[in-house]
Each structure stands twice: as structure tokens, then as C-alpha cells.
Design an enzyme around this catalytic site. Structure first.
Site, PDB file in Angstrom:
ATOM      1  N   GLY A 110      49.433  15.231   4.210  1.00 20.96           N
ATOM      2  CA  GLY A 110      49.010  14.337   3.993  1.00 20.96           C
ATOM      3  C   GLY A 110      49.379  13.575   5.065  1.00 20.96           C
ATOM      4  N   ARG A 155      43.592  16.498   7.023  1.00 21.02           N
ATOM      5  CA  ARG A 155      43.277  15.465   8.050  1.00 21.02           C
ATOM      6  C   ARG A 155      44.131  15.519   9.119  1.00 21.02           C
ATOM      7  NH1 ARG A 155      42.640   9.930   5.861  1.00 21.02           N
ATOM      8  NH2 ARG A 155      43.441   9.915   3.716  1.00 21.02           N
ATOM      9  N   TYR A 195      38.060   3.003   0.721  1.00 20.81           N
ATOM     10  CA  TYR A 195      39.659   2.614   0.432  1.00 20.81           C
ATOM     11  C   TYR A 195      39.561   1.437   1.888  1.00 20.81           C
ATOM     12  CZ  TYR A 195      39.181   7.668  -0.890  1.00 20.81           C
ATOM     13  OH  TYR A 195      39.841   8.533  -0.632  1.00 20.81           O
ATOM     14  N   CYS A 251      21.864  -0.251  -0.804  1.00 22.38           N
ATOM     15  CA  CYS A 251      22.083  -1.337  -1.389  1.00 22.38           C
ATOM     16  C   CYS A 251      22.751  -1.353  -2.194  1.00 22.38           C
ATOM     17  CB  CYS A 251      20.557  -1.832  -2.219  1.00 22.38           C
ATOM     18  SG  CYS A 251      19.097  -1.261  -1.455  1.00 22.38           S
ATOM     19  N   GLU A 252      24.310  -2.358  -1.119  1.00 23.55           N
ATOM     20  CA  GLU A 252      25.473  -2.619  -1.877  1.00 23.55           C
ATOM     21  C   GLU A 252      26.767  -3.179  -0.560  1.00 23.55           C
ATOM     22  OE1 GLU A 252      26.778  -1.368  -4.189  1.00 23.55           O
ATOM     23  OE2 GLU A 252      25.989   0.452  -4.968  1.00 23.55           O
TER      24      GLU A 252
END
Ligand code: LLP
Length: 415
Positions: free
Chosen positions: A239, A276, A316, A343-344
Site C-alpha cells: 500500500g 506499487r 480511478y 470508443c469510450e
């Protein structure tokens, strides 16, 4: 620290210019820095050297076999969440006793192979799962190590989609239920409940949520001790946040300063599961500008990568810095939306971003794409997933070929 820097106005990854990479391997292209990956791993290892934790890199962040191999080669263990990740972990040469397995939904098949392989422990998230692992362990006539994943009910101060340690989340077991389980542990004849696990969320930029969670868990450990029950492991999860934009996350050292005093006298072997922190800033997504389009209201920079390559902005509303492969001194700034070909309307990398003017044919690096970039990529719009290269000094090695059109349809059956 990361190894993506400008030299003579050209963006480099270690010793190789990203433009040269784009020309050689094509775009979209994921580019990773070997030195950065290892540097992040060693920063954490060094900061916590007093208690020599087992660092289990979280495979979901970036599961490319070569990336795993680099980390495993440095002594890192792996945190997995599926049979597929176990398969990868083994292929990458990770010793089974450095693998920990979390997930609220482990299947019988996944439990069976993990037991056969002899992983260090399962992070268990419900009573039903405990019963199931016990049942399967009995069939194998084995005793299986278990860490109970505690849901400590703390606020990690991050995006709600990546918050995992609140009681409204599906993860972990509350303290009261965990206590009852541990008190009645002999019911589970083939389980050795030897640890606790927490993972409170992702992209957490300050130590206070960890401090709150660890204090709760260590006081729980003391409560168990008073009952004559001692545990061996405490897995504090992952995290740790990184810099995408203007965040000011704790460094490994600062984090250790706050956390070490809480852990060092517990007598517990500490496990950490960063994803991450290790991979995020060790990778970029290289993309090419296809078109510039001006409408009455906006200017769009249309690039050849989309949300199928990097879904974080769409999912996000995540911020990723965009850097040109060639920076032009005094280039005029303009406000643009950088969008992909899909296509979004959610297919974007930046909205209303002030950046140096770019033109068709230029290359852009989407920064901070090393974690949850390729690993969340899809074939949406029948797009082939990108190639990946690993840079080590002046050498660029292809670590995943670009998919072919044949790859796209290989499992389909025409009837
Ligand atoms: N351990 C467990 C049990 C996890 O569920 C996770 C991440 C980690 C460790 C590693 O977390 P990290 O150190 O990477 O924050 N797709 C999202 C992040 C989802 C994280 C899921 N769990 C994103 O792109 O921001």
C-alpha cells in the site's frame, strides 16, 4: 528515485533514449528500468534492516516473468492472489517458502496446488475459507500454515476503490471473529494458525493509517499472548504510495522510523507486500501522437495507446504525468485532453492538461505506469496488448512480444 531523466532534451530510461526504443520496438510500449526496480526493493530492505522482514513483492502490480525474476534474484519473496500468479511465481524461480497467498475467493484447485507446492502461508479471509483449506489439507494429510487476514477498520485516506481495511470492504475478518477462530483453533485439525495479516489499502501516502492498524493488531497479539497463544508472523501488507503528481509520500526511511518501533519488540517475523512502491515509478508507457483535433470547445491530442493499455485514469481518475520524448526549450504551452483511440469517453490519459505543444508523430511517455499498467491491460476493442522492454544500462531487452492478431483469436472456436 527513478531512472527516467532528460539528457540533452531527450528522455532516457537509464542509458537508452525512449525515442530510440519507440522506433525499434514500436508503440504502445512499456519500458521498465532494472536499476529503479532494484533500488526501490533495496530502499525498503535497508530501511527495515533491523528486523530483516521478508519482502514479498505483490505480483498483481506487474507480473511480467522477467520483472519477477529480477526481484526474486535479489532475494525478494512474492505475494500472490491466484493460481495464475502462483504459476508465474514458480516459473520465475521463487522458492515456495517465500510465497504468501491472499484472496477472498481461492478455489479448491488453487488451494490444492499451493499446498502441494508448500507455500509459506495462506492469508485467510473468512471462516468458510478456513474450513475449506482444512478439508483439503486433511486429504493431503498435511498441516498448512495460516495467517488470518484482519480487517482492522481503519481509514487509509486513499481512493475509495483501493481502500481495503474498512469493515464495509469485503476483505479480512474482524477482531472479534478472529479471536473466536484462534481460541477454537484446534477445531481446524490440519491448520497451523501462525500469523496475522493486514492490508489496508493502496497508494497510502502517510504512515498514520499504518500506525493505527498496526497498533490495533499488536494489541490483539498481546491479548492472545495473555491467553498463552503465540504467533510467528505478522504480515503488514503493501500500500505504500508513490509520486504521480504532487503527492509527498513517506520515504521508506520515514515509514520505517514510524513503524519499526511498533514492530521490533513483538518477536514476530515481519512480512511486507509492496507492489506499487517497487514497480510504479520503474515503468512508463510510451505512446505516439496520431492526430491533433480541435473542436469548438477543446483541443484533443489523440495517441495510439488507450484505456486497454493503462486503465487507471478511466477507472480511478488517476493522474499520470505525460512527458515528451524530446523536450523543446520554450515550447508554447497549451491546454489539451490526451485521449486514446478506444470508443469510450473514459479513454483518456489527461484532461484539461497544460503541456508543451505536441504534433503528430511525437512520442509521449506516460509516467508511473510500471504498476497496475500492463497487469490490468485488456484486449478491449480487439487491440493487441503492448510489448514490454526492460532496460539495464545501455541494453534494452524485449521481455514480452507485442501480441499478434492471431493471439487475439487463438482460443476462439468458429462454429
Ligand atoms: N497485498 C494485498 C493483499 C493487496 O491486495 C495489494 C493490492 C497489495 C499487497 C499491494 O498493494 P500496493 O503496494 O501495490 O499498493 N489497481 C489499483 C491498485 C489495487 C491494489 C490491490 N491490492 C491501482 O491501479 O491503483
Amino acid at each position: 528515485m527513478h531512472e527516467f531523466k532528460y539528457k540533452n532534451n531527450r528522455l532516457y530510461c537509464e542509458g537508452v533514449s525512449v525515442e530510440a526504443l519507440a522506433k525499434k520496438f514500436g508503440t504502445p510500449l512499456y519500458v521498465y528500468s532494472h536499476a529503479t526496480l532494484l533500488d526501490h526493493y533495496h530502499k525498503l530492505k535497508t530501511a527495515f534492516r533491523e528486523i530483516s522482514p521478508l519482502i514479498c513483492y505483490s505480483v498483481k502490480a506487474n507480473s511480467n516473468l522477467s520483472i519477477l525474476k529480477v526481484l526474486v534474484g535479489a532475494g525478494c519473496g512474492l505475494d500472490i492472489v491466484s493460481g495464475g500468479e502462483l504459476f508465474r511465481a514458480i516459473k520465475a524461480g521463487c522458492p515456495a517458502n517465500k510465497i504468501v497467498y491472499a484472496s477472498v475467493g481461492k478455489t479448491d484447485g488453487e488451494i490444492r496446488v499451493s499446498i502441494k507446492r508448500g507455500i509459506l502461508f495462506f492469508n485467510v479471509e473468512s471462516i468458510a475459507e478456513l474450513e475449506n483449506i482444512n478439508r483439503i489439507a486433511k486429504i493431503f494429510n498435511k498441516t498448512v500454515n495460516i495467517a488470518i487476514r484482519i480487517n482492522p477498520d481503519v481509514e487509509p485516506k486513499t481512493h475509495k476503490f483501493i481502500t481495503t481495511g474498512k469493515l464495509t470492504n469485503k476483505f479480512g475478518i474482524d477482531f472479534k471473529s478472529a479471536y473466536e477462530i484462534i481460541i477454537q483453533r484446534y477445531r481446524f485439525t490440519n491448520l497451523n494458525i501462525c500469523g496475522l495479516h493486514i492490508h489496508i489499502g493502496s497508494q497510502i501516502t502517510e504512515p498514520s493509517p499504518y500506525v493505527a492498524a498496526i497498533l490495533k493488531v499488536t494489541s490483539f497479539v498481546n491479548k492472545l499472548k495473555a491467553q498463552g497463544i503465540s504467533l510467528k508472523y505478522l504480515n503488514i501488507g503493501g500500500g505504500l504510495g508513490i509520486i504521480y503528481n504532487n503527492e509527498n509520500p513517506q520515504t521508506a526511511e520515514k515509514f520505517a522510523q514510524k513503524i519499526l518501533p511498533l514492530l521490533k519488540n513483538t518477536g514476530l517475523k515481519i512480512i511486507m507486500e509492496p507492489g506499487r512502491f517497487i514497480a510504479g515509478n520503474a515503468g512508463v508507457l510510451l505512446t505516439k501522437v496520431l492526430y491533433i483535433k480541435s473542436t469548438p470547445l477543446k483541443k484533443f491530442v489523440i495517441v495510439d495507446s488507450g484505456m486497454n493499455d493503462l486503465v487507471r485514469p478511466a477507472l480511478y481518475d488517476a493522474y499520470h504525468q505525460l512527458l515528451p520524448a524530446r523536450s523543446i526549450h520554450n515550447a508554447p504551452l497549451e491546454k489539451v485532453d490526451v485521449v486514446g483511440p478506444i470508443c469510450e469517453s473514459a479513454d483518456y490519459f489527461a484532461k484539461e492538461r497544460r503541456m508543451a505543444r505536441v504534433k503528430s508523430g511525437d512520442y509521449l511517455a506516460v509516467m508511473g505506469a510500471g504498476a497496475y499498467g500492463f497487469s490490468m491491460a485488456s484486449n478491449y476493442n480487439s487491440r493487441r496488448r503492448a510489448a514490454e522492454v526492460l532496460i539495464r544500462g545501455n541494453r534494452a531487452v524485449l521481455i514480452r512480444k507485442r501480441e499478434t492478431f492471431t493471439d487475439l483469436i487463438q482460443n476462439e472456436i468458429i462454429v
